[in-house]
Design a protein around this motif. Structure first.
Motif, PDB file in Angstrom:
ATOM      1  N   GLU A   1    -100.741  76.260 -56.340  1.00  0.00           N
ATOM      2  CA  GLU A   1    -101.586  77.694 -56.796  1.00  0.00           C
ATOM      3  C   GLU A   1    -100.429  78.917 -56.424  1.00  0.00           C
ATOM      4  O   GLU A   1     -99.856  78.865 -55.400  1.00  0.00           O
ATOM      5  N   ASP A   2     -99.768  79.281 -57.333  1.00  0.00           N
ATOM      6  CA  ASP A   2     -98.813  80.858 -56.923  1.00  0.00           C
ATOM      7  C   ASP A   2     -99.528  81.744 -56.132  1.00  0.00           C
ATOM      8  O   ASP A   2    -100.961  82.490 -56.620  1.00  0.00           O
ATOM      9  N   ILE A   3     -98.687  81.772 -55.488  1.00  0.00           N
ATOM     10  CA  ILE A   3     -99.405  83.100 -54.338  1.00  0.00           C
ATOM     11  C   ILE A   3     -98.874  84.869 -55.112  1.00  0.00           C
ATOM     12  O   ILE A   3     -98.996  85.760 -54.909  1.00  0.00           O
ATOM     13  N   PHE A   4     -98.122  84.596 -56.226  1.00  0.00           N
ATOM     14  CA  PHE A   4     -97.130  85.560 -56.438  1.00  0.00           C
ATOM     15  C   PHE A   4     -97.848  86.194 -57.719  1.00  0.00           C
ATOM     16  O   PHE A   4     -98.039  85.033 -58.826  1.00  0.00           O
ATOM     17  N   ASN A   5     -97.410  87.292 -57.955  1.00  0.00           N
ATOM     18  CA  ASN A   5     -97.972  87.973 -59.328  1.00  0.00           C
ATOM     19  C   ASN A   5     -96.577  88.401 -59.913  1.00  0.00           C
ATOM     20  O   ASN A   5     -96.354  89.681 -59.561  1.00  0.00           O
ATOM     21  N   PHE A   6     -96.333  87.406 -60.778  1.00  0.00           N
ATOM     22  CA  PHE A   6     -94.988  87.764 -61.778  1.00  0.00           C
ATOM     23  C   PHE A   6     -94.586  88.336 -62.527  1.00  0.00           C
ATOM     24  O   PHE A   6     -95.846  88.505 -63.513  1.00  0.00           O
ATOM     25  N   PRO A   7     -93.673  89.941 -62.524  1.00  0.00           N
ATOM     26  CA  PRO A   7     -92.478  89.999 -61.491  1.00  0.00           C
ATOM     27  C   PRO A   7     -92.998  90.978 -61.107  1.00  0.00           C
ATOM     28  O   PRO A   7     -94.190  91.309 -61.019  1.00  0.00           O
ATOM     29  N   CYS A   8     -92.552  90.780 -59.280  1.00  0.00           N
ATOM     30  CA  CYS A   8     -92.473  90.840 -58.340  1.00  0.00           C
ATOM     31  C   CYS A   8     -91.738  91.489 -57.535  1.00  0.00           C
ATOM     32  O   CYS A   8     -91.045  90.720 -57.531  1.00  0.00           O
ATOM     33  N   ASP A   9     -92.094  92.482 -56.052  1.00  0.00           N
ATOM     34  CA  ASP A   9     -90.979  92.832 -54.981  1.00  0.00           C
ATOM     35  C   ASP A   9     -91.292  92.120 -54.095  1.00  0.00           C
ATOM     36  O   ASP A   9     -92.080  91.161 -53.503  1.00  0.00           O
ATOM     37  N   TYR A  10     -90.163  91.779 -54.127  1.00  0.00           N
ATOM     38  CA  TYR A  10     -89.878  90.307 -53.598  1.00  0.00           C
ATOM     39  C   TYR A  10     -88.944  90.263 -51.990  1.00  0.00           C
ATOM     40  O   TYR A  10     -87.608  90.205 -52.820  1.00  0.00           O
ATOM     41  N   PRO A  11     -89.051  91.048 -50.884  1.00  0.00           N
ATOM     42  CA  PRO A  11     -87.983  91.273 -49.582  1.00  0.00           C
ATOM     43  C   PRO A  11     -87.564  89.567 -49.300  1.00  0.00           C
ATOM     44  O   PRO A  11     -87.755  88.423 -48.809  1.00  0.00           O
ATOM     45  N   ILE A  12     -86.370  89.568 -49.376  1.00  0.00           N
ATOM     46  CA  ILE A  12     -85.720  87.955 -48.582  1.00  0.00           C
ATOM     47  C   ILE A  12     -84.783  88.860 -47.379  1.00  0.00           C
ATOM     48  O   ILE A  12     -84.299  89.506 -47.513  1.00  0.00           O
ATOM     49  N   LYS A  13     -85.161  88.031 -46.097  1.00  0.00           N
ATOM     50  CA  LYS A  13     -84.822  87.860 -44.758  1.00  0.00           C
ATOM     51  C   LYS A  13     -83.797  87.058 -44.057  1.00  0.00           C
ATOM     52  O   LYS A  13     -84.386  85.907 -44.096  1.00  0.00           O
ATOM     53  N   ILE A  14     -82.503  87.642 -43.989  1.00  0.00           N
ATOM     54  CA  ILE A  14     -81.252  86.122 -43.399  1.00  0.00           C
ATOM     55  C   ILE A  14     -80.894  86.732 -42.803  1.00  0.00           C
ATOM     56  O   ILE A  14     -79.979  87.872 -42.461  1.00  0.00           O
ATOM     57  N   PHE A  15     -80.866  85.711 -41.765  1.00  0.00           N
ATOM     58  CA  PHE A  15     -79.978  85.670 -40.467  1.00  0.00           C
ATOM     59  C   PHE A  15     -79.387  85.495 -39.960  1.00  0.00           C
ATOM     60  O   PHE A  15     -79.546  83.841 -40.793  1.00  0.00           O
ATOM     61  N   GLY A  16     -77.695  85.160 -39.513  1.00  0.00           N
ATOM     62  CA  GLY A  16     -77.131  84.697 -39.350  1.00  0.00           C
ATOM     63  C   GLY A  16     -76.340  85.595 -38.068  1.00  0.00           C
ATOM     64  O   GLY A  16     -75.785  85.888 -37.698  1.00  0.00           O
ATOM     65  N   LEU A  17     -75.343  84.396 -37.555  1.00  0.00           N
ATOM     66  CA  LEU A  17     -74.064  85.044 -36.522  1.00  0.00           C
ATOM     67  C   LEU A  17     -72.850  86.060 -37.163  1.00  0.00           C
ATOM     68  O   LEU A  17     -72.563  86.071 -38.633  1.00  0.00           O
ATOM     69  N   SER A  18     -72.537  86.867 -36.535  1.00  0.00           N
ATOM     70  CA  SER A  18     -72.126  88.353 -37.300  1.00  0.00           C
ATOM     71  C   SER A  18     -70.533  87.476 -37.392  1.00  0.00           C
ATOM     72  O   SER A  18     -70.230  87.170 -36.980  1.00  0.00           O
ATOM     73  N   GLN A  19     -70.686  86.955 -38.723  1.00  0.00           N
ATOM     74  CA  GLN A  19     -69.042  86.852 -38.895  1.00  0.00           C
ATOM     75  C   GLN A  19     -68.623  88.075 -40.074  1.00  0.00           C
ATOM     76  O   GLN A  19     -69.498  88.304 -41.350  1.00  0.00           O
TER      77      GLN A  19
END
Length: 95
Positions: free
Chosen positions: A12-30
């Protein structure tokens, strides 16, 4: 470094689309980190606007985190974005 995967116990999907969705991405400072991450996300949603991005540097400047807020349209879209970001060698962690 590891990657974080979204796992649910049922189909089962836990989202009701369309929805606001934050994506957090971490990486080395390049130099290309922001550009590369944005290109990956834009390939799935179209052009990002500056107000969709929040960029923070770690206290010692070794890492960057980028939060991108999108309007997600489907689980398939989120899975594709996550898959492409996880495959990127500049990405260390993904939430």
């Amino acid at each position: 470094m590891g990657k974080i995967y979204i796992v649910t116990e049922n189909n089962e999907d836990i989202f009701n689309f369309p929805c606001d969705y934050p994506i957090k991405i971490f990486g080395l400072s390049q130099p290309d980190f922001k550009k590369t991450v944005c290109q990956i996300v834009e390939s799935h949603i179209g052009q990002l606007h500056a107000n969709q991005l929040t960029i923070k540097n770690s206290s010692k400047g070794k890492y960057n985190s980028i939060t991108i807020r999108i309007i997600a349209t489907s689980r398939k879209q989120l899975d594709a974005i996550n898959s492409d970001l996880q495959a990127c060698p500049l990405v260390s962690y993904l939430l």
